[in-house]
Design a protein around this motif. Sequence first.
Motif, PDB file in Angstrom:
ATOM      1  N   ARG A  92      35.313  47.949  40.041  1.00  0.00           N
ATOM      2  CA  ARG A  92      36.632  47.606  40.565  1.00  0.00           C
ATOM      3  C   ARG A  92      36.642  46.195  41.138  1.00  0.00           C
ATOM      4  NH1 ARG A  92      39.101  51.467  45.081  1.00  0.00           N
ATOM      5  NH2 ARG A  92      37.381  50.556  46.224  1.00  0.00           N
ATOM      6  N   LEU A  93      37.738  45.483  40.876  1.00  0.00           N
ATOM      7  CA  LEU A  93      37.919  44.147  41.447  1.00  0.00           C
ATOM      8  C   LEU A  93      38.268  44.250  42.931  1.00  0.00           C
ATOM      9  CD1 LEU A  93      40.121  42.194  38.866  1.00  0.00           C
ATOM     10  CD2 LEU A  93      37.742  41.780  39.430  1.00  0.00           C
ATOM     11  N   PRO A  94      37.992  43.187  43.697  1.00  0.00           N
ATOM     12  CA  PRO A  94      38.497  43.153  45.076  1.00  0.00           C
ATOM     13  C   PRO A  94      40.023  43.243  45.071  1.00  0.00           C
ATOM     14  CG  PRO A  94      36.884  41.408  44.702  1.00  0.00           C
ATOM     15  CD  PRO A  94      37.192  42.001  43.366  1.00  0.00           C
ATOM     16  N   GLY A  95      40.615  43.620  46.197  1.00  0.00           N
ATOM     17  CA  GLY A  95      42.061  43.731  46.305  1.00  0.00           C
ATOM     18  C   GLY A  95      42.756  42.384  46.220  1.00  0.00           C
ATOM     19  N   GLU A  96      44.071  42.428  46.056  1.00  0.00           N
ATOM     20  CA  GLU A  96      44.863  41.201  45.899  1.00  0.00           C
ATOM     21  C   GLU A  96      44.703  40.266  47.085  1.00  0.00           C
ATOM     22  OE1 GLU A  96      48.896  42.294  45.225  1.00  0.00           O
ATOM     23  OE2 GLU A  96      48.520  43.102  43.206  1.00  0.00           O
ATOM     24  N   ARG A  97      44.636  40.812  48.291  1.00  0.00           N
ATOM     25  CA  ARG A  97      44.510  39.959  49.471  1.00  0.00           C
ATOM     26  C   ARG A  97      43.202  39.165  49.437  1.00  0.00           C
ATOM     27  NH1 ARG A  97      46.979  40.243  54.310  1.00  0.00           N
ATOM     28  NH2 ARG A  97      47.747  42.353  53.886  1.00  0.00           N
ATOM     29  N   ARG A  98      42.104  39.863  49.109  1.00  0.00           N
ATOM     30  CA  ARG A  98      40.808  39.171  49.056  1.00  0.00           C
ATOM     31  C   ARG A  98      40.761  38.148  47.931  1.00  0.00           C
ATOM     32  NH1 ARG A  98      35.704  42.795  48.924  1.00  0.00           N
ATOM     33  NH2 ARG A  98      34.838  40.703  48.687  1.00  0.00           N
ATOM     34  N   LEU A  99      41.356  38.488  46.790  1.00  0.00           N
ATOM     35  CA  LEU A  99      41.381  37.535  45.681  1.00  0.00           C
ATOM     36  C   LEU A  99      42.219  36.310  46.031  1.00  0.00           C
ATOM     37  CD1 LEU A  99      41.727  39.928  42.600  1.00  0.00           C
ATOM     38  CD2 LEU A  99      39.749  38.534  43.215  1.00  0.00           C
ATOM     39  N   ALA A 100      43.312  36.538  46.750  1.00  0.00           N
ATOM     40  CA  ALA A 100      44.164  35.417  47.154  1.00  0.00           C
ATOM     41  C   ALA A 100      43.392  34.475  48.080  1.00  0.00           C
ATOM     42  CB  ALA A 100      45.426  35.934  47.830  1.00  0.00           C
ATOM     43  N   GLU A 101      42.625  35.045  49.005  1.00  0.00           N
ATOM     44  CA  GLU A 101      41.811  34.218  49.907  1.00  0.00           C
ATOM     45  C   GLU A 101      40.710  33.495  49.131  1.00  0.00           C
ATOM     46  OE1 GLU A 101      40.377  37.020  52.735  1.00  0.00           O
ATOM     47  OE2 GLU A 101      42.293  37.201  53.811  1.00  0.00           O
ATOM     48  N   HIS A 102      40.111  34.201  48.188  1.00  0.00           N
ATOM     49  CA  HIS A 102      39.020  33.644  47.389  1.00  0.00           C
ATOM     50  C   HIS A 102      39.477  32.419  46.594  1.00  0.00           C
ATOM     51  CE1 HIS A 102      35.641  33.382  44.672  1.00  0.00           C
ATOM     52  NE2 HIS A 102      36.380  33.719  43.629  1.00  0.00           N
ATOM     53  N   PHE A 103      40.648  32.507  45.970  1.00  0.00           N
ATOM     54  CA  PHE A 103      41.142  31.413  45.143  1.00  0.00           C
ATOM     55  C   PHE A 103      42.059  30.447  45.900  1.00  0.00           C
ATOM     56  CE2 PHE A 103      40.139  34.578  41.782  1.00  0.00           C
ATOM     57  CZ  PHE A 103      39.266  33.796  41.044  1.00  0.00           C
ATOM     58  N   GLY A 104      42.390  30.778  47.151  1.00  0.00           N
ATOM     59  CA  GLY A 104      43.241  29.887  47.932  1.00  0.00           C
ATOM     60  C   GLY A 104      44.668  29.826  47.431  1.00  0.00           C
ATOM     61  N   VAL A 105      45.194  30.972  46.974  1.00  0.00           N
ATOM     62  CA  VAL A 105      46.563  31.028  46.454  1.00  0.00           C
ATOM     63  C   VAL A 105      47.288  32.212  47.089  1.00  0.00           C
ATOM     64  CG1 VAL A 105      45.900  29.960  44.251  1.00  0.00           C
ATOM     65  CG2 VAL A 105      45.862  32.470  44.485  1.00  0.00           C
TER      66      VAL A 105
END
Length: 247
Positions: free
Chosen positions: A39-52
């Motif tokens: 499973r991928l990380p959640g949207e919040r974590r991905l948003a922080e990861h990519f800075g978007v």
Amino acid sequence: MARTTPHDQSPAEAQPLYRRVATQLLAELHDGTVPPGERLPGERRLAEHFGVSRETVRQALDVLRRDGLLTTDRRGSHVALPGPPAGSPAPLVFPVGARAADVRTGDRATVAWTAPPPEHAAALGLTPGRPTLVHRYTSASAGGDGRRTAVTSFSAVALAEVEELARYRDRADGVASAQLRRAYDWMRRAGLTLHHRDTITLQPDTASVRVVRRVHDQYARPLEITDLLVDTRQDALVYEFTLPAAG
């Protein structure tokens, strides 16, 4: 997952931001940062990861879903790339002594393009001071005990033969998180037969155990060497091996 910042790219880029995020996320999936089926990380974590924003992440995930690279169910988005599914047993774990995925405050893995320890350079046939890909892993339980540290250096052969490892050179800053847990799978996929030798020694006047793993291929070319230290006062080193079925 290694931190990237798509918003730092040139504004002249014609490609929409969400497509750039999709491209970068796909590159990380190919690198094995998130194995197939996991499973991928959640949207919040991905948003922080990519800075978007989360909306940008949502659009990027939609692109990958339409391309058949992700599947989504009530538990979240899962990687649909071909390869061994998450949780498949493997005879070797990278790095030696790495723990199974868990919520641990002390886990950290990074890579750097730097000169390896002198004994690593000698084992890998590298000229002293010549840089290579060096992976550092630390782990401890939430209480700070059971500490383990591992340093792995890769040979010029490994970087030349294994495309996934070579890709890390440009982002090996020694700071950003990097997971190479599929390193041995990548080596096998490159057609290399892995032979490993683990040497385990007690450290004098300490409660630590040192494990040195050396891996070479079918041509006796060195691929990597790992030094692991385990605090045996609070922890135990467990090896798991998987044998193929008969016939």
